[in-house]
Design a protein around this motif. Structure first.
Motif, short mmCIF file in Angstrom:
data_model
loop_
_atom_site.label_atom_id
_atom_site.label_comp_id
_atom_site.label_asym_id
_atom_site.label_seq_id
_atom_site.Cartn_x
_atom_site.Cartn_y
_atom_site.Cartn_z
N VAL A 1 71.53 15.95 -16.01
CA VAL A 1 72.23 16.87 -16.90
C VAL A 1 72.84 17.98 -16.06
N ASN B 1 74.59 17.54 -24.23
CA ASN B 1 74.36 17.39 -22.79
C ASN B 1 75.53 16.67 -22.13
N ASN C 1 74.77 21.86 -20.59
CA ASN C 1 74.37 21.62 -21.97
C ASN C 1 74.58 22.87 -22.82
#
Length: 711
Positions: free
Chosen positions: A452, A444, A455
């Motif tokens: 986030v 991430n 990822n």
């Protein structure tokens, strides 16, 4: 003396100083009602309880248990019952002891917050330690201290006299002389705890002080050092043996107990950093609880071991699991951090490499590889386990935060994790699991807000391996070891592709981007391959609301429908259609529109025409809004050589158009002449009887409109 009267039922006593015993005591907030268990003791109606930990300390005191609401004990219910210093004994639970009121007078029950402290009898700790002797560290230290004091007289060292050592209590301004005299004897010297601290008019490092020194375990480092001036060297038996100093705030082992590198310019040698002193290269005077240093008794390199601390374990010898070093840390203070291991390493300019922590692992057993889904017997450099040992401190309440974290302190790292060339046998730098308690492992990336933003994650249902490779100048995405996508770049790229997703009802896009103003987008098949849809007749090129502006084909290009069922082929300014051509609108051309078929020509298709019949006479107008059609005239008599005219109302006719007319059926062929005069939305048709006699025939006239213009 006044006698004490006690009510055995209510615990009522005329003594303010000592109260009747209680069964147990609470140290946290409890409900003052009903029978319950307190500090491991089940109390029932009628029991007396010392309440000490209420959120509102006004409610603290001695209470009488009831199945309903509790009541205060009668010997702790009035303002005259309690004073600072009133005591009560607790007979059960972990709080069993004498407890004393510490709140200042006057105390008003129900108004004043009441606090308690455990009443410690004089010498209790010493008596308990002596009773334990070798079973506790403190008890053993008392025996060692006592033994050292007893040896002082027989060895001829300084006696345990406060007047010889105490800088404040004994009125001695400097303790240099007593220490140098004791050091000259070269024997064991016990250093008692001073009334306040030791004082030195000058630094002791200039004296040749021998022997070994044993400080009082109850003394602190700051009470002894006097701003780092207690910095003895050669302070042990002649070059042999080992020193262990136990003080109340730290332990010194080996050279650390013999040599001090304090400095008169340092506030405290025990709190300073590295001292560059030739006579004490082995001791780093840091503020530590346990300090163990190595080295010889001088600055000769050959006499100094590179190891400050070594732990050696052989499992066949200990007949158990081998642990070279273990740290058990319990963090139970809200305001403090805790470290199981910390290394402060400083590299000076021009020196060789320094390593805060190095792991050297040798595998003399079988070669073993590990996957993230199962442990195997192997050789591991760093094994980080979350949750710890349930035997030590009980089970974990929540997941551990992170296994490995890199931070910026006074400076940054140039790299995070580096795998040196040839360090990996199979080349696998990191192994992640696609399944588990928390789902697939992922990489991430976070923004400053903690969200986030990117990822990389796999799925537990994947059965084919995907990989991202850099091969022959290309970035390759492979599936099952076979290339699925490849991205390449020009040597000096200026233009590129942008792939964009889209919201509902909006198409995703592949766009050309770059520094050029106008950039083409090329789709390049291999060899004779083509750019095709995924399945036949499955997709449109453009749509009603978003259409292509232009379609460019090379000379000789072919539009091919259904694998040759119908084609339009270009050739030298000519389009050739392989079959019929139907247009829903007009057809315009700057060149001739020609048919090359010997059996087909230009005309109208079914649906373009219609029919109509005159109603009452040959001059009655008719309406037929068709570009072509048939008109059946009335069978009224038409005299010889006579012309009759009628109007054809037709919205398809323009004033400049030409009508082609033919008598195609009914009546006498060749007996009539036909003419049409076009107008906007109509045409006047003239019919002449060319015979010498009257004709009464319902002839059928076929017409076709030819679009014409005058400019």
């Amino acid at each position: 003396m006044t006698s004490i009267q006690i009510d055995r039922t209510d615990g009522l006593s005329s003594s303010t100083a000592i109260k009747g015993p209680v069964r147990c005591a609470s140290s946290t907030n409890i409900t003052l009602s009903s029978e319950q268990t307190i500090d491991g003791v089940a109390v029932v109606s009628g029991d007396r309880v010392l309440v000490m930990g209420q959120t509102n300390p006004v409610d603290n005191g001695i209470w009488k248990v009831s199945t309903g609401v509790w009541t205060r004990a009668k010997d702790f219910a009035g303002n005259r019952d309690v004073k600072k210093g009133s005591t009560v004994v607790v007979t059960g639970g972990t709080n069993a002891a004498w407890w004393q009121v510490t709140t200042s007078d006057p105390i008003v029950i129900g108004t004043t917050g009441i606090t308690f402290a455990k009443l410690v009898q004089p010498y209790d700790a010493d008596l308990a330690a002596i009773a334990a002797q070798g079973t506790t560290a403190y008890g053993l230290s008392l025996l060692l201290a006592a033994s050292a004091i007893a040896l002082a007289g027989s060895l001829g060292v300084i006696p345990n006299a406060v007047t010889n050592y105490a800088a404040d209590g004994g009125g001695v301004a400097s303790n240099v002389t007593p220490f140098t005299n004791a050091g000259a004897a070269g024997k064991l010297t016990f250093i008692p705890k001073p009334a306040t601290k030791y004082a030195f008019a000058s630094n002791l490092k200039g004296y040749d002080i021998g022997g070994a020194w044993f400080p009082d375990p109850a003394m602190t480092w700051n009470q002894l050092t006097d701003a780092g001036k207690f910095n003895l060297y050669r302070g042990r038996f002649t070059n042999t043996g080992a020193n262990i100093w136990r003080m109340s705030d730290r332990i010194f082992v080996g050279e650390a107990a013999s040599k001090f590198a304090g400095d008169v310019n340092s506030a405290d040698g025990g709190n300073s950093w590295v001292k560059n002193q030739a006579d004490c290269p082995w001791y780093l005077p840091i503020n530590a609880g346990v300090l163990w240093t190595s080295g010889g008794h001088d600055s000769t390199v050959a006499n100094n071991s590179p190891y400050g601390f070594v732990a050696a374990v052989k499992t066949s010898t200990v007949t158990a699991a081998g642990i070279g070093f273990g740290a058990a840390i319990v963090a139970d203070r809200a305001s403090e951090n805790a470290w199981g291991y910390i290394a402060e390493i400083q590299r000076e300019a021009g020196t060789n490499s320094v390593y805060a922590f190095e792991i050297d692992v040798k595998n003399k057993g079988a070669n073993a590889t590990i996957t993230p889904n199962a442990q195997v017997v192997g050789t591991y450099g760093l094994w980080v386990v979350a949750g710890g040992d349930n035997i030590f401190g009980g089970s974990a309440a929540n997941p551990s935060t992170a296994g490995l974290v890199f931070l910026k302190n006074a400076h940054t790292w140039n790299s995070g994790i580096v795998f040196m060339k040839d360090s990996l046998t199979a080349g696998e730098a990191m192994a992640l699991s696609s399944e588990g308690t928390g789902g697939a492992h992922r990489l991430n990336w976070y923004n400053a807000a903690g969200n986030v933003v990117f990822n990389v994650v796999s799925s537990a249902t994947d059965t084919v391996a995907w990989s991202l490779n850099r091969i022959n100048g290309n970035l390759q995405v492979a599936v099952g070891g076979t290339q699925a996508f490849a991205f390449s770049s020009a040597s000096a790229p200026a233009n590129s592709l942008t792939f964009s997703s889209a919201a509902t009802t909006v198409a995703p896009s592949v766009a050309s981007t770059g520094s050029d103003t106008n950039i083409d987008l090329a789709l390049v098949p291999k060899g004779t391959g083509a750019v095709i849809p995924t399945t036949n007749d499955a997709a449109a090129l453009g749509k009603a609301t978003v259409a292509w502006s232009d379609l460019f084909l090379a000379s000789g290009g072919v539009l091919n429908w259904n694998n040759g069922n119908y084609t339009i082929t270009h050739s030298a300014g000519l389009l050739s259609c392989s079959g019929s051509f139907t247009a829903a609108g007009g057809i315009s051309s700057q060149q001739n529109i020609l048919s090359v078929s010997p059996t087909h020509g230009m005309g109208y298709a079914t649906g373009a025409g219609g029919t109509v019949t005159q109603a009452t006479s040959k001059s009655t107008g008719v309406t037929l809004n068709k570009i072509t059609g048939q008109i059946t005239m009335n069978n009224a008599a038409l005299a010889a050589g006579t012309i009759v005219s009628f109007v054809l109302t037709n919205s398809a006719i323009a004033a400049t158009d030409i009508l082609v007319l033919n008598h195609i059926s009914a009546g006498t062929p060749g007996s009539y002449s036909l003419n049409a005069r076009a107008a906007a939305g109509s045409a006047t048709i003239d019919v002449r009887n060319n015979t010498a006699g009257s004709l009464s025939e319902a002839i059928v006239i076929s017409y076709a409109v030819v679009k014409a213009v005058t400019a």
